[in-house]
Motif scaffolding. Structure first.
Motif, short mmCIF file in Angstrom:
data_model
loop_
_atom_site.label_atom_id
_atom_site.label_comp_id
_atom_site.label_asym_id
_atom_site.label_seq_id
_atom_site.Cartn_x
_atom_site.Cartn_y
_atom_site.Cartn_z
N UNK A 168 -79.88 -28.72 88.26
CA UNK A 168 -80.28 -29.81 89.17
C UNK A 168 -80.02 -29.42 90.61
N UNK A 169 -78.82 -28.88 90.85
CA UNK A 169 -78.43 -28.55 92.22
C UNK A 169 -79.28 -27.41 92.77
N UNK A 170 -79.55 -26.39 91.96
CA UNK A 170 -80.38 -25.27 92.41
C UNK A 170 -81.81 -25.73 92.68
N UNK A 171 -82.30 -26.69 91.88
CA UNK A 171 -83.64 -27.23 92.11
C UNK A 171 -83.72 -27.89 93.48
N UNK A 172 -82.68 -28.64 93.85
CA UNK A 172 -82.66 -29.27 95.16
C UNK A 172 -82.46 -28.24 96.27
N UNK A 173 -81.66 -27.22 96.00
CA UNK A 173 -81.42 -26.16 96.98
C UNK A 173 -82.74 -25.46 97.31
N UNK A 174 -83.52 -25.12 96.27
CA UNK A 174 -84.82 -24.48 96.49
C UNK A 174 -85.78 -25.44 97.19
N UNK A 175 -85.71 -26.73 96.84
CA UNK A 175 -86.56 -27.73 97.49
C UNK A 175 -86.26 -27.79 98.98
#
Length: 574
Positions: A415-422
């Protein structure tokens, strides 16, 4: 050392009078603002002011009946532990002497010397009613009563109270290689060498965190500011359990890298606390409020280096978490191996250090206070309860009464990496739009157990029509699939499409697909483990930094307030 000041006398003439040692010492007091404004003398200043010359001068003033040679020998003994026969012992009594100077009782140094007491015997305790002083550290426990003085009660009471001003501890890296930090067992009256403290407090696991500045004389680290974490008041057994739990977590973690370093731990009466380096860039949430353009410009790097930096940070975090997830051999027996679970992965627990590592800074996981360690032989039996998890990043297992496993950390990091990439691809407004999509989808999912509440998480529960069991599914906004003309909610698809057709085989699309397929698999049995994530990101980092794989044209401007985002072709993407 002798300091003088100019005074005006009759007739306009001036004379130079020496400044008394007691006045110079009082000028160097430092106030600890978080300990009822109690004061301490920095150890460096104490040694500087109370050198052999200054001590000799003070003794000459205190013992007018003795000659200068006597005072010089006494000063040598006080400062260096050097006796009259020239022998040297590492037991000076300079701190005791300083306390007596501050009390105006310099002559009493003879009593301490006669009883062979030194600075190693501090702190002294007093008998009930302040009738005598004694050192619990001294083998003979000699009692000093000062019966010949005018007011022994006042002397003993004042010594007991004022001794703490010269006993502020020093914090430095441990000398033992197998120890992550020193644990200081301090007296409840000890004054910590803190000279500044922030007004704001931050929650941190089982305690509160404050930004403090440790006086340089008592700070053996390269950091000037620290995060002081003080545990909440609780029952002694529970307090010591959580204190040791956090220490064990850092002992288990790999030193350096992307797990925050622990500088020191201390016990001070009923209090328990930790010192960590202060993250000058704040948390990951603070980083996400800044624009990637600002970060890249200030670091003076190319966008390709920025995209690779995202990969380096994610790989480093997973690599160091892997050191905790996998067993650290505590004994020769396999069943004694320990497995760790963080259990509270969220942006507030990832800190941004702008001056560490590359010019773009370094991300480090913090707050290991909630870390749970389980032995291999019993980790499943001890993991029935899922416990606390941050709402947005909690794994489906929390809602399905599954056993606790290390896979909950993988889901949270997915979840966190998805937001980081976003954020890297669309800035903070893109993160907010992603959140709105997840909330909107939750509103459309009927779940009687939640009532009218909508949740910002990454999965939904569906009821199987045949078995009536709950089945976890990724929210469609998290999926990366082909969209119809009426379906614009698949966030990963939108991000990848807007990069352009020539970016399909570059870093961000591949990373997003891995997150969706391997880290955010609702079935924990099929979800990647830490080793698989580390291996994937490590393989990407093996690609040359000069490769077109890291190509990235920069973060796209994303409108605030949920407005339509226009793709590079000029057509609306939703």
């Amino acid at each position: 050392m002798s300091i003088t000041h100019t005074a005006t006398v009759n007739g306009g003439r001036t004379s130079r009078k020496p400044v008394r040692l007691i006045a110079r010492l009082r000028q160097e007091f430092v106030t600890n603002p978080c300990d009822n404004d109690r004061q301490f003398i920095p150890c460096g200043k104490l040694k500087e002011l109370c050198d052999e010359q200054a001590v000799t001068q003070e003794l000459v003033r205190a013992f007018p009946e003795h000659d200068a040679a006597f005072c010089q020998l006494r000063a040598r003994l006080i400062c260096h532990g050097q006796a009259e026969d020239g022998s040297v012992t590492p037991q000076p009594c300079l701190r005791i002497f300083t306390i007596l100077v501050l009390l105006g009782q310099t002559r009493l140094i003879e009593t301490f010397l006669q009883h062979k007491l030194c600075d190693n015997d501090l702190p002294f305790s007093s008998k009930p009613g302040f009738t005598a002083l004694y050192s619990p550290q001294h083998q003979d426990a000699t009692h000093l009563s000062f019966s010949d003085e005018e007011d022994p009660y006042h002397i003993i009471k004042s010594f007991s109270n004022d001794q703490w001003s010269v006993l502020a501890p020093c914090f430095a890296p441990p000398t033992a290689r197998d120890t992550r930090c020193d644990v200081h067992d301090l007296h409840t009256h000890t004054i910590l060498p803190i000279e500044e403290i922030s007004k704001k407090q931050y929650p941190g696991g089982f305690g509160l965190v404050e930004k403090v500045k440790i006086h340089r004389d008592h700070n053996g680290f390269r950091h000037e500011h620290f995060a002081l974490k003080t545990m909440h008041p609780m029952a002694p057994d529970e307090r010591d359990k959580f204190f040791q739990q956090e220490l064990d977590a850092f002992q288990q973690a790999r030193p350096g890298g992307h797990i925050i370093e622990i500088c020191a731990a201390f016990k001070k009466g009923e209090k328990r606390g930790f010192l960590f380096p202060w993250a000058d860039g704040g948390t990951l949430n603070h980083l996400w409020r800044r624009t990637p353009h600002e970060i890249v410009k200030s670091a003076r790097v190319e966008w390709s280096e920025f995209s690779r930096w995202v990969c380096v940070q994610c790989h480093g975090i997973i690599r160091d978490l892997f050191a905790i997830h996998e067993p650290y051999v505590m004994s020769a027996k396999k069943d004694e191996d320990l497995y760790g679970i963080h259990g509270d992965i969220k942006p507030d627990n990832v800190l941004y250090f702008t001056q560490d590592g590359s010019s773009l800074g370094t991300l480090k996981v913090s707050d290991l206070g909630l870390m749970k360690f389980h032995r291999l032989i019993s980790r499943t039996a001890h993991s029935k309860s899922m416990g606390f998890a941050y709402q947005t990043y909690r794994a489906p297992e929390h809602d399905m009464n599954k056993v606790r496993s290390r896979k909950i950390d993988i889901w949270a990091f997915g979840c966190l990496f998805a937001e980081f990439a976003t954020w890297a691809m669309g800035g903070h407004n893109a993160i907010e739009q992603f959140k709105n999509y997840r909330l909107d989808e939750d509103k459309g999912n009927s779940d009687e157990s939640k009532g009218e509440w909508s949740e910002d998480n990454f999965f939904i529960l569906k009821t199987n029509l045949f078995s009536q069991n709950k089945v976890a599914k990724r929210k469609s906004s998290v999926d990366e699939n082909k969209m119809s003309n009426d379906d614009f909610s698949k966030w990963f698809t939108v991000l990848i499409k807007d990069l352009g057709p020539d970016m399909t085989n570059t870093f961000f699309p591949e990373f997003l697909r891995f997150i969706q397929n391997s880290m955010l698999d609702p079935d924990r049995k099929h979800r990647a483990d830490c080793k698989a994530v580390e291996s994937f990101l490590g393989r990407l980092l093996a690609i040359s930094p000069e490769s077109p794989y890291w190509k990235f044209s920069g973060t796209r401007s994303y409108p605030n307030g949920g407005a339509t985002w226009t793709s590079s072709t000029g057509t609306p993407t939703w």
